[in-house]
Design a protein around this motif. Structure first.
Motif, mmCIF file in Angstrom:
data_model
loop_
_atom_site.group_PDB
_atom_site.id
_atom_site.type_symbol
_atom_site.label_atom_id
_atom_site.label_comp_id
_atom_site.label_asym_id
_atom_site.label_seq_id
_atom_site.Cartn_x
_atom_site.Cartn_y
_atom_site.Cartn_z
ATOM 1 N N LEU A 3 0.437 -1.325 -0.050
ATOM 2 C CA LEU A 3 -0.291 0.011 -0.121
ATOM 3 C C LEU A 3 1.050 1.374 -0.114
ATOM 4 O O LEU A 3 0.541 2.432 -0.599
ATOM 5 C CB LEU A 3 -1.386 0.080 1.201
ATOM 6 N N LEU A 4 1.644 1.330 0.860
ATOM 7 C CA LEU A 4 2.709 2.280 0.882
ATOM 8 C C LEU A 4 3.780 2.653 -0.564
ATOM 9 O O LEU A 4 3.534 3.645 -0.634
ATOM 10 C CB LEU A 4 4.084 1.739 2.150
ATOM 11 N N ILE A 24 -5.560 5.517 -0.127
ATOM 12 C CA ILE A 24 -4.559 5.448 0.882
ATOM 13 C C ILE A 24 -4.416 6.260 1.549
ATOM 14 O O ILE A 24 -4.235 5.506 2.981
ATOM 15 C CB ILE A 24 -3.774 4.149 0.084
ATOM 16 N N GLU A 25 -4.572 7.318 1.676
ATOM 17 C CA GLU A 25 -4.071 8.444 2.408
ATOM 18 C C GLU A 25 -5.273 8.631 2.829
ATOM 19 O O GLU A 25 -5.966 9.938 3.898
ATOM 20 C CB GLU A 25 -2.935 9.755 2.203
ATOM 21 N N ARG A 54 0.461 4.622 -2.741
ATOM 22 C CA ARG A 54 -0.134 6.134 -2.411
ATOM 23 C C ARG A 54 0.541 7.169 -4.033
ATOM 24 O O ARG A 54 -0.828 7.485 -3.732
ATOM 25 C CB ARG A 54 1.110 6.537 -1.097
ATOM 26 N N SER A 55 1.245 7.354 -4.831
ATOM 27 C CA SER A 55 1.057 8.113 -5.478
ATOM 28 C C SER A 55 0.057 7.909 -6.580
ATOM 29 O O SER A 55 -0.072 8.753 -7.062
ATOM 30 C CB SER A 55 2.774 7.879 -6.180
ATOM 31 N N CYS A 107 -3.066 6.119 -5.795
ATOM 32 C CA CYS A 107 -4.103 5.795 -5.311
ATOM 33 C C CYS A 107 -4.027 6.679 -4.320
ATOM 34 O O CYS A 107 -3.873 6.257 -2.584
ATOM 35 C CB CYS A 107 -4.282 4.566 -5.292
ATOM 36 N N ASN A 108 -4.986 7.630 -3.835
ATOM 37 C CA ASN A 108 -5.423 8.758 -3.505
ATOM 38 C C ASN A 108 -6.719 7.685 -1.942
ATOM 39 O O ASN A 108 -6.581 8.785 -0.905
ATOM 40 C CB ASN A 108 -6.421 10.098 -3.933
#
Length: 360
Positions: free
Chosen positions: A22-23, A32-33, A26-27, A29-30
């Motif tokens: 997942l980390l 995740i944050e 992040r760039s 897939c919004n």
């Protein structure tokens, strides 16, 4: 991830991935944050944080809890906030929602660390030279806020009146969302005459449990992280009236488990009791572990098999059905093993790393 995929389906897909993946996503897939995903994500993969002393060095390892146990083992690299505490020999309060809480009375500081996302926050803890301090840590089931609860109690040395009915700032609660200490919502406070045992705390579904004693009677004190109310739980008679008994607490599924030596057995076998259906003061005896007075329960694997500490020197797993003990090659020195199950989560992902809260 495509905007054409419904949001709920995106969440289901992303929940299948471990934190490490997942980390990396992040760039692209919004989701995740987003705060909603961060607070509700929980990996299906369970790990076991094991701490122990090997000769003169304290070790902390993370072991994957699956069919390969204990082959997938890695040594942990602590954040700066924990490294600064190591010279004071901090203790682990417990693990909860993928977070581990360290506390050091000498440094007057607690550190909450997410092993998976490698982020931590430090909290200064008000303490007293007159009273002892014990902490609890957990997550509010309603708000998903991280909380630390602090209890002051009269120490064994009795520097104040042991019969005192009032202790200044006896209970305070720290919430990460506010960053400050305050009085609890609940009006009932724990008895001032109780003494708390360190290293035997456990948290289950937002309720924290301490093992305590009062007038030679063992009992359990609980604190609900949502209602912030305290309760007392009576132990089985075989355990509560024997302060010399080495009692330990853990959990199996969502139920509290207590374990102690069978006072009726010649070989001092370990009796494992479960709080039936989550109902206080109602315990059911699960099974007995043959130990000859040399084993302590340290927790359970995901399979339900108990993890035991043999003579404080060997970590082993007991199979209740076959009644066999399996040694797993992790050796330490006397009475040093602790085991803390945890799952991967994203808590603290949106927080600045190494943030320090004064708590004022």
């Amino acid at each position: 991830m495509s905007d054409h995929i419904p949001f709920e389906i995106q969440k289901e897909i992303m929940n299948m991935f471990p934190v490490k993946s997942l980390l990396r996503f992040r760039s692209v897939c919004n989701l995740i944050e987003s705060s909603d995903f961060i607070t509700h994500y929980r990996s299906q993969q369970q790990h076991l944080l094991v701490s122990y002393h090997e000769r003169y060095e304290k070790k902390h390892v993370s072991i994957v809890d699956d069919d390969t146990f204990p082959q997938q083992k890695v040594s942990l690299t602590f954040p700066v906030s924990v490294k600064e505490m190591l010279k004071y020999d901090p203790r682990i309060i417990n693990s909860c929602h993928g977070l581990v809480c360290f506390y050091c009375d000498s440094a007057r500081k607690a550190v909450i660390w997410n092993i998976s996302v490698r982020k931590s926050v430090a909290v200064f803890v008000p303490n007293s030279v007159i009273y002892e301090t014990t902490l609890g840590f957990g997550v509010c089931c309603k708000t998903r806020d991280l909380k630390i609860v602090k209890i002051r109690y009269i120490g064994w040395w009795r520097s104040v009146d042991i019969n005192a009915t009032y202790i200044p700032s006896q209970v305070e609660v720290f919430t990460l969302s506010k960053g400050t200490w305050r009085s609890p919502f609940g009006s009932n406070l724990p008895r001032t005459s109780a003494h708390y045992y360190h290293n035997e705390e456990v948290v289950i579904d937002g309720v924290f449990y301490w093992l305590a004693t009062d007038s030679n009677t063992m009992l359990i004190v609980s604190f609900d992280m949502t209602s912030e109310e305290f309760r007392e739980i009576t132990l089985p008679d075989d355990l509560s009236q024997n302060r010399c008994n080495r009692i330990s607490m853990s959990y199996l599924g969502n139920s509290l488990v207590v374990c102690g030596y069978d006072k009726h057995a010649i070989n001092r076998d370990l009796c494992v009791w479960m709080m039936a259906g989550g109902v206080s003061n109602s315990f059911t005896k699960l099974f007995t572990i043959p130990s000859y007075g040399e084993a302590i329960l340290r927790g359970f694997l995901k399979s339900g098999d108990p993890i035991i500490d043999i003579r404080g020197e060997h970590l082993a797993v007991y199979e209740p059905y076959s009644k066999r003990i399996h040694y797993h090659g992790t050796d330490g020195v006397e009475s040093t093993f602790k085991a803390y199950p945890y799952t991967e989560t994203l808590f603290l992902l949106g927080q600045p790393d190494n943030m320090v809260y004064s708590g004022i």
